[in-house]
Design an enzyme around this catalytic site. Sequence first.
Site, short mmCIF file in Angstrom:
data_model
loop_
_atom_site.label_atom_id
_atom_site.label_comp_id
_atom_site.label_asym_id
_atom_site.label_seq_id
_atom_site.Cartn_x
_atom_site.Cartn_y
_atom_site.Cartn_z
N GLU A 173 0.86 -1.19 0.00
CA GLU A 173 0.00 0.00 0.00
C GLU A 173 0.90 1.24 0.00
OE1 GLU A 173 -3.75 1.98 2.43
OE2 GLU A 173 -2.68 0.31 3.33
N HIS A 176 -4.66 -4.41 -0.69
CA HIS A 176 -4.25 -3.18 -1.37
C HIS A 176 -3.40 -3.48 -2.60
CE1 HIS A 176 -6.07 -0.38 1.41
NE2 HIS A 176 -5.63 -1.16 2.39
#
Length: 196
Positions: free
Chosen positions: A74, A99
């Site tokens: 992320e 993510h």
Amino acid sequence: MTPILWLLRHVNSTVMARVVEEAMKLKRDFPDFVAGFDLMGREDQGRPLWYFRHELSMPSDRGLLLPFYFHAGETNLEGSDVDQNLLDALLFNTSRIGHGFALLRHPVAKELSRKRGVAVEICPISNQVTKLVDDLRNHPGAVLMAEDHPLVISSDDPAMFGSSGLSYDFYEALVGFGGLRSNLRTLKSLAINSIR
């Protein structure tokens, strides 16, 4: 719905070993109730996966099954520990990448995750709020969707971002990632990936 056990990633290795030990016991005693294990919290404010390599290797070292569902990648900072988490998550045989924003910068990891069927959990609203991307047409999820990589849409932390549910994230993914060619088949594909 089976829960994923989790721990905040800022703990030390002693705490991690104790929690992984407990997670293995729970998975063994309640195999239909426990899905697996994840590390939660902002990656850039916690320890990278590699820091816990010994503790996270405990299940496989003992021949036990404890699926991992790691939040990884992320970030938009190439070469950072957070960026490296993506590769480490795959080394630990993660079942899902939470993510995975940095996945496009790692072609080998991207191909490996696609071949293994490791879904990338995309959080469109969260990625906009955290300033990883302004325009969803430029989100890595658009490329992954075009390449038929398994994607799952998530709302991440809806209460924190003032969102009232997953429908908004699905809408943003449909319009932003799929563009003018998006249709009900796109939504169906995303929903089936979530179930799978």
